[in-house]
Design a protein around this motif. Structure first.
Motif, short mmCIF file in Angstrom:
data_model
loop_
_atom_site.label_atom_id
_atom_site.label_comp_id
_atom_site.label_asym_id
_atom_site.label_seq_id
_atom_site.Cartn_x
_atom_site.Cartn_y
_atom_site.Cartn_z
N MET A 52 0.87 -1.17 0.00
CA MET A 52 0.00 0.00 0.00
C MET A 52 0.90 1.22 0.00
O MET A 52 1.60 1.50 0.96
CB MET A 52 -0.91 0.02 1.22
N ARG A 53 0.91 1.96 -1.09
CA ARG A 53 1.95 2.94 -1.33
C ARG A 53 1.55 4.37 -0.99
O ARG A 53 2.27 5.29 -1.31
CB ARG A 53 2.36 2.88 -2.80
N ARG A 54 0.40 4.56 -0.36
CA ARG A 54 -0.07 5.93 -0.17
C ARG A 54 0.88 6.74 0.71
O ARG A 54 1.24 6.34 1.80
CB ARG A 54 -1.46 5.94 0.45
N HIS A 55 1.25 7.89 0.22
CA HIS A 55 2.09 8.81 0.99
C HIS A 55 1.22 9.65 1.92
O HIS A 55 1.66 10.05 2.98
CB HIS A 55 2.87 9.74 0.05
N ASN A 56 0.04 9.96 1.49
CA ASN A 56 -0.84 10.83 2.27
C ASN A 56 -1.98 10.03 2.86
O ASN A 56 -2.51 9.11 2.24
CB ASN A 56 -1.41 11.94 1.38
N ASN B 286 0.82 -2.32 -6.19
CA ASN B 286 1.84 -2.61 -7.21
C ASN B 286 1.19 -2.94 -8.55
O ASN B 286 1.74 -2.64 -9.61
CB ASN B 286 2.71 -3.79 -6.76
N LYS B 287 0.01 -3.56 -8.49
CA LYS B 287 -0.70 -3.92 -9.72
C LYS B 287 -1.03 -2.66 -10.52
O LYS B 287 -0.80 -2.57 -11.73
CB LYS B 287 -1.97 -4.68 -9.36
N ASN C 297 2.22 -0.99 -11.82
CA ASN C 297 2.78 -1.65 -13.00
C ASN C 297 2.00 -1.29 -14.26
O ASN C 297 2.59 -1.12 -15.34
CB ASN C 297 2.78 -3.18 -12.80
N ALA C 298 0.69 -1.17 -14.12
CA ALA C 298 -0.12 -0.78 -15.28
C ALA C 298 0.20 0.66 -15.70
O ALA C 298 0.27 0.97 -16.90
CB ALA C 298 -1.61 -0.92 -14.94
N ILE C 299 0.40 1.52 -14.73
CA ILE C 299 0.73 2.92 -15.04
C ILE C 299 2.13 3.02 -15.65
O ILE C 299 2.38 3.87 -16.51
CB ILE C 299 0.58 3.78 -13.77
#
Length: 679
Positions: A10-14, A176-177, A180-182
């Motif tokens: 879960m990559r959310r910074h905010n 990550n899914k 990777n698409a982005i």
């Protein structure tokens, strides 16, 4: 002690801008708690209307309805507003898909991870991909021939671009899914084009591109490689961080704030891709020492949280006297989705300044300490040399530890040296202290959720930064630092004062309070490790640490509690506190008839702590070991420890397995050593 590493799942910074965890789950509860329940169904219906004006109105209404209103947002989400708005992105009318992008952008920002995941699952990337080349073409035309389109038409494109880039940024943090698409869209050249043309574009549009680029280059090798491949990119980024503030006119202060945010984001991008490639002509730049610290240290000291909280409260009180925007909605006079009163604009500006502080703290946290590669092998001969030296058994145990051991030596990334770190401590201590709007009340939500969300995020980020500061300092101890025990006591007391303000009563919706405790204990461990033996244990603090260790289900938190207790137990004259801590550590160990209920990692840490505490039989508190017959309790744990270590899967938890095997052997050796002593 675990460094504040980014979780890739879960990559959310905010954090969520308008949290909804205080609400009961389910659509019925959302409907009953939403003051705008009756307005939802007509809006959903109008999103499907054959009349383009009604579809546009509905898109705008969504943005107005969800403003600081998590229950209505959740209700709309339950009515598939996300799917309906994504459909509108392919609308035949330009104004409709422009407003739909604005509504989706607001949902992303306010609702966070869950809504972003829903957008990805409902294939929002399909229409977004088509916008990227269209925006690029329009941007090129505007830059080459500004007179080809009227200014208002250009402004519409710029605002639409800002919304698209913001959605892409939020999606990049979802999973990550999604990331990777982005990556497949190849956004780096697209985003860098905005930064390169920053002098001719609105600052908000450029900042949205920088925010997206910052997230994309965070631990994401394809984007990092792409950005490092061009010397022009590095040059452009360096020009931004080194530029002077040239804002003029009546909006000077507002533009100055936005330029600061852009510089902070650009600093984060440079930090993400550091070291800069040799071909860039900037390869000799020490990003951390020459850019990150000098630029960000003044940023984190630029705002008083007490004053910010008071200003937010006064603006909210003023806003309450203004008519709600929803009543102004009509098909005849459709407001823009960004239509806000002066008070709302001022509140947003305050929030953005605070978000910039939080972002700067996040970047500093990464610069203060980085995790060693968990799969890196020791240098040839390094392990054997230490194994040959019995006196280094305890140090060897730490060297092969998993990522939660306090003495896990961080690889300094060239960004900082420990001599720069103490200067950060005082401003960070100021930023961890809660203010009036820091947390929502025990029942309901804050009077202004976005301000509360960002204030609590600042406290958490400042604690994470302190965590890494003291981790780095403890990894490179100096005689000067060790002698500054009064400073250590001051930091120790300040962290405890903060945790005291947070309190132990944590209601639903106040999850940030729990986070404060979990990260704060890590800071205490770092401080305790540097000034071990100098900190006098306080009975109440010891009991709170034991309670947190017992109540938490997170092995990381338990390990931090055990590590902090170990440091307190080593104050030579505190014999009673030593006994209390030792009894708690012994309770974590398995017995001849029962395994440990605390988990393998806490068990290993407790063994390490006991051996460290009682490695010198001449200390005053060693009387507890002898009188309590602790050696027999350790003997009773040996078989259970062996079983626990044997159960660790080497393929999945290699570091933990290595540490467990070392600790198992150290335990046997320690028992032999203690039994051989004669008193």
């Amino acid at each position: 002690m675990g460094k504040s590493q980014k979780k890739r799942s879960m990559r959310r910074h905010n954090p969520m801008r308008v949290p909804d965890s205080h609400l009961p789950k389910g659509l019925e509860s959302a409907a009953s708690s939403s003051p705008k329940n009756e307005a939802v169904l007509p809006i959903i219906q109008k999103l499907q209307s054959p009349d383009a004006a009604e579809r546009k109105w509905a898109c705008v209404a969504v943005s107005n309805l969800i403003q600081n209103d998590p229950s209505t947002r959740r209700l709309l989400q339950g009515k598939n507003v996300v799917g309906a708005l994504i459909t509108r992105l392919s609308d035949s009318e330009e104004e409709v898909w422009i407003e739909a992008a604005g509504a989706l952008r607001n949902l992303c920002i306010d609702g966070g991870y869950d809504i972003c995941a829903e957008m990805y699952n409902k294939n929002i990337l399909a229409p977004l991909k088509t916008f990227v080349p269209k925006i690029s073409t329009a941007l090129s035309q505007f830059l080459e021939s500004p007179k080809t389109a009227p200014e208002n038409a250009q402004q519409v494109v710029y605002e639409f671009t800002e919304n698209v880039n913001t959605i892409l940024w939020c999606l990049s943090e979802t999973s990550n899914k999604a990331l990777n698409a982005i990556n497949q869209i190849n956004l780096v050249p697209f985003l860098m084009s905005f930064l390169a043309a920053r002098a001719k574009l609105p600052i908000a549009t450029v900042t949205a591109a920088a925010q997206c680029l910052y997230v994309l280059t965070d631990d994401n090798q394809p984007a990092i490689d792409e950005l490092r491949s061009s010397a022009a990119y590095s040059t452009c980024l360096l020009e931004i961080v080194r530029s002077e503030d040239t804002a003029k006119g009546k909006d000077k202060e507002v533009i100055g704030d936005r330029l600061t945010t852009l510089k902070v984001l650009t600093t984060g991008i440079l930090s993400n891709v550091s070291p800069l490639p040799p071909t860039s002509g900037a390869s000799g730049v020490d990003v951390g020492k020459e850019i990150v610290l000098p630029l960000l240290q003044p940023v984190v000291t630029s705002v008083s949280l007490i004053e910010s909280s008071a200003l937010a409260e006064s603006l909210v009180a003023k806003l309450a006297l203004e008519p709600p925007q929803l009543e102004n909605l009509s098909l005849k006079g459709t407001p823009k989705s960004d239509h806000r009163s002066d008070t709302e604009v001022e509140l947003e500006r305050l929030e953005n300044k605070l978000r910039t502080i939080q972002l700067a703290l996040e970047i500093l946290t990464g610069a203060c300490a980085t995790l060693p590669d968990p799969i890196s092998e020791p240098q040839e001969g390094e392990l054997d040399a230490e194994e040959d030296d019995e006196d280094n058994d305890a140090q060897l145990e730490e060297d092969v530890t998993d990522d939660m051991a306090l003495d896990d030596v961080p690889l300094t990334n060239g960004a900082t040296t420990t001599r720069h770190l103490p200067a950060l401590v005082e401003p960070l201590i100021t930023l961890i202290q809660p203010v009036r709007l820091s947390f929502p009340p025990a029942a309901g939500q804050s009077s202004h959720p976005p301000t509360t969300s960002v204030l609590s995020a600042i406290h958490v980020s400042a604690l994470e930064c302190l965590n890494n500061v003291f981790l780095s300092l403890s990894a490179s101890p100096t005689a000067e630092l060790s002698a500054a025990s009064a400073s250590g006591k001051q930091v120790w007391d300040s962290v405890w004062a903060t945790l005291g303000s947070v309190g132990t009563e944590i209601a639903r919706g106040q999850e940030r309070k729990q986070e404060m405790w979990e990260i704060g204990v890590g800071v205490l461990w770092g401080v305790g490790n540097i000034w071990k033996g100098n900190l006098v244990p306080n009975e109440e603090q010891v009991q709170l640490l034991i309670q947190l260790c017992n109540s938490s289900s997170d092995p990381t938190v338990r390990v931090k509690c055990i590590g902090t207790l170990e440091c307190l137990a080593q104050h030579p004259q505190s014999i009673d506190a030593n006994r209390v801590i030792a009894m708690h550590l012994l309770s974590i160990l398995p017995t001849t008839t029962a395994s440990s209920t605390y988990g393998t990692e806490p068990l290993i840490q407790a063994l390490s702590a006991l051996i460290d505490i009682y490695s010198d039989e001449n200390l005053p508190y060693d009387v507890n070991f002898r009188q309590g017959n602790f050696v027999q309790r350790l003997v009773d744990s040996v078989e259970g420890v062996r079983k626990a270590v044997r159960a660790i899967d080497r393929r999945k938890e290699r570091d933990l397995k290595l540490r467990g095997e070392e600790m198992r052997d150290n335990l046997v050796a320690f028992i032999k050593y203690r039994k051989a002593l004669r008193f």
